[in-house]
Scaffold this motif. Structure first.
Motif, PDB file in Angstrom:
ATOM      1  N   LEU A   1       0.822  -1.205   0.000  1.00  0.00           N
ATOM      2  CA  LEU A   1       0.000   0.000   0.000  1.00  0.00           C
ATOM      3  C   LEU A   1       0.862   1.262   0.000  1.00  0.00           C
ATOM      4  O   LEU A   1       0.515   2.258  -0.638  1.00  0.00           O
ATOM      5  N   LEU A   2       1.989   1.231   0.711  1.00  0.00           N
ATOM      6  CA  LEU A   2       2.873   2.394   0.728  1.00  0.00           C
ATOM      7  C   LEU A   2       3.486   2.641  -0.647  1.00  0.00           C
ATOM      8  O   LEU A   2       3.590   3.792  -1.101  1.00  0.00           O
TER       9      LEU A   2
ATOM     10  N   ILE B   1       2.233   1.661  -3.572  1.00  0.00           N
ATOM     11  CA  ILE B   1       1.155   2.126  -4.460  1.00  0.00           C
ATOM     12  C   ILE B   1       0.829   3.592  -4.178  1.00  0.00           C
ATOM     13  O   ILE B   1       0.650   4.399  -5.094  1.00  0.00           O
ATOM     14  N   GLY B   2       0.773   3.925  -2.876  1.00  0.00           N
ATOM     15  CA  GLY B   2       0.483   5.312  -2.520  1.00  0.00           C
ATOM     16  C   GLY B   2       1.552   6.266  -2.994  1.00  0.00           C
ATOM     17  O   GLY B   2       1.266   7.368  -3.495  1.00  0.00           O
ATOM     18  N   TYR B   3       2.809   5.849  -2.864  1.00  0.00           N
ATOM     19  CA  TYR B   3       3.924   6.711  -3.286  1.00  0.00           C
ATOM     20  C   TYR B   3       3.900   6.920  -4.803  1.00  0.00           C
ATOM     21  O   TYR B   3       4.044   8.049  -5.289  1.00  0.00           O
TER      22      TYR B   3
ATOM     23  N   VAL C   1      -2.207  11.092  -0.954  1.00  0.00           N
ATOM     24  CA  VAL C   1      -2.333   9.684  -1.333  1.00  0.00           C
ATOM     25  C   VAL C   1      -1.790   8.773  -0.238  1.00  0.00           C
ATOM     26  O   VAL C   1      -2.371   7.721   0.055  1.00  0.00           O
ATOM     27  N   LEU C   2      -0.670   9.159   0.387  1.00  0.00           N
ATOM     28  CA  LEU C   2      -0.108   8.326   1.450  1.00  0.00           C
ATOM     29  C   LEU C   2      -1.079   8.207   2.623  1.00  0.00           C
ATOM     30  O   LEU C   2      -1.199   7.145   3.231  1.00  0.00           O
ATOM     31  N   SER C   3      -1.765   9.288   2.941  1.00  0.00           N
ATOM     32  CA  SER C   3      -2.759   9.232   4.016  1.00  0.00           C
ATOM     33  C   SER C   3      -3.895   8.288   3.643  1.00  0.00           C
ATOM     34  O   SER C   3      -4.393   7.522   4.482  1.00  0.00           O
TER      35      SER C   3
ATOM     36  N   ALA D   1      -3.572   5.760   1.695  1.00  0.00           N
ATOM     37  CA  ALA D   1      -3.008   4.410   1.776  1.00  0.00           C
ATOM     38  C   ALA D   1      -3.038   3.901   3.215  1.00  0.00           C
ATOM     39  O   ALA D   1      -3.316   2.718   3.459  1.00  0.00           O
ATOM     40  N   VAL D   2      -2.752   4.786   4.177  1.00  0.00           N
ATOM     41  CA  VAL D   2      -2.794   4.386   5.583  1.00  0.00           C
ATOM     42  C   VAL D   2      -4.208   4.011   5.991  1.00  0.00           C
ATOM     43  O   VAL D   2      -4.440   2.998   6.660  1.00  0.00           O
TER      44      VAL D   2
ATOM     45  N   ALA E   1      -6.549   2.966   3.995  1.00  0.00           N
ATOM     46  CA  ALA E   1      -6.853   1.713   3.302  1.00  0.00           C
ATOM     47  C   ALA E   1      -6.252   0.528   4.046  1.00  0.00           C
ATOM     48  O   ALA E   1      -6.868  -0.546   4.135  1.00  0.00           O
ATOM     49  N   PHE E   2      -5.054   0.717   4.597  1.00  0.00           N
ATOM     50  CA  PHE E   2      -4.403  -0.356   5.349  1.00  0.00           C
ATOM     51  C   PHE E   2      -5.254  -0.763   6.551  1.00  0.00           C
ATOM     52  O   PHE E   2      -5.496  -1.955   6.790  1.00  0.00           O
TER      53      PHE E   2
END
Length: 348
Positions: A78-79, A81-83, A94-96, A98-99, A101-102
């Motif tokens: 996820l990290l 993909i987010g990056y 996007v990173l937030s 991803a978190v 989504a995790f």
């Protein structure tokens, strides 16, 4: 049914597991949990024949390692993909996402893990050398749980009995003894009004109504369970649970009061005199110790008397034709409870 477990003997196993888990950085927990289950399973009997737990600490440990690998792989994926999406779309949030989504994925996996953990435990449970089992899929259990959870959320908690009853009925109706399936016909709608009454009176009765509801729920659920002509009927009474529940609540409140009240007064005095706030290390250590000891305290004060009362008041009518029961070819999963062991703390 019968129960002849030792309150302090099994409670001592909880304490031993806690102490050795601290020394071994949590590794002994899997073997200690196995000892506890063997003691409790062996203390419960039907028709004079005790249950047997055949799981091992090694199975639980490797299930835990698989869960850790799964979570690490999921987080990394996820990290990444987010990056990548963040760089391509120039979207810093996007990173937030991803978190978030995790955590959502972990929540879904935790629901699936409840089902898979039950499958493992049943596959390691024997009675008269015949093992239990659980069929069905964790995916269906997850989808149903999500649907009923959304309904519960929309109705402000009123439909919680529908969720809990559906989950329990799904597990029971997929469970079997050898090749003989269980059957449960409970309907959550019949518990709606008792639950609404509980919601209204829980605070005025200082939580007593919650105990009343759980007893009523257990009695109703058990009265709808059958297997190959056998009918179950739970006759547990509120008085058999209420005393231990109140005692546990009083002990918990007293311990936290003893830990927190002096710190609160010291902090208030420091604020009044503009002095530096007092160190809270002792309070933190005290709370940590209580949390570590909680499984042993909970079993000694509440778990043992409720388990004993629940078994001794469970009526079983009819007769099971043991000649019609065959050993299932499904031996269950090879490793233990995975994510559930990771999330379950010191439970069974």
């Amino acid at each position: 049914m019968g129960y002849d477990g030792s309150r302090f003997g099994i409670g001592g196993l909880f304490l031993k597991t806690m102490l050795l888990s601290v020394v071994t950085l949590g590794i002994y927990n899997f073997w200690g949990r196995t000892q506890i289950r063997r003691a409790i399973w062996g203390a419960v009997s039907v028709d004079g024949e005790p249950f047997e737990y055949t799981g091992t600490g090694k199975e639980l440990f490797f299930g835990f390692l698989k869960a850790i690998a799964l979570l690490i792989g999921l987080a990394l994926a996820l990290l990444v993909i987010g990056y990548v999406l963040g760089r391509l779309l120039q979207f810093r949030a996007v990173l937030s996402v991803a978190v978030v989504a995790f955590y959502l994925v972990v929540s879904v996996l935790a629901v699936a893990a409840v089902y898979l953990a039950t499958r493992y435990r049943l596959s390691r449970t024997l009675w008269r050398s015949i093992r239990f089992g659980l069929d069905g899929t964790a995916g269906r259990f997850v989808m149903g749980t999500i649907g009923y959870s959304l309904l519960t959320l929309v109705t402000l908690g009123i439909c919680l009995p529908l969720l809990r009853t559906w989950q329990t009925r799904t597990i029971v109706n997929n469970a079997r003894y050898g090749t003989v399936p269980f059957r449960m016909e409970a309907q959550g709608a019949k518990l709606i009004w008792p639950w609404v009454l509980t919601m209204l009176l829980a605070v005025p009765t200082l939580g007593i109504m919650l105990v009343w509801y759980r007893v009523r729920e257990f009695r109703y659920w058990s009265s709808t369970v059958s297997i190959a002509g056998l009918k179950f009927e739970g006759r547990l009474r509120l008085g058999q649970v209420l005393g231990p529940a109140i005692l546990l609540a009083v002990i918990t409140v007293a311990i936290f009061a003893a830990l927190l009240v002096p710190t609160m007064f010291a902090a208030m005095e420091a604020a009044r005199t503009h002095a530096p706030p007092p160190p809270s290390a002792l309070t933190i250590i005290g709370i940590w110790l209580y949390v570590a000891l909680a499984p042993a305290i909970n079993f000694v004060v509440l778990g043992h008397p409720v388990l004993k009362a629940g078994c001794e008041t469970m009526a079983i009518g009819g007769a099971l034709d043991l000649e019609a029961v065959a050993q299932s070819s499904d031996a269950g999963p090879r490793t233990g409870e995975g994510l559930f062991a990771l999330l379950d703390g010191g439970g069974l």
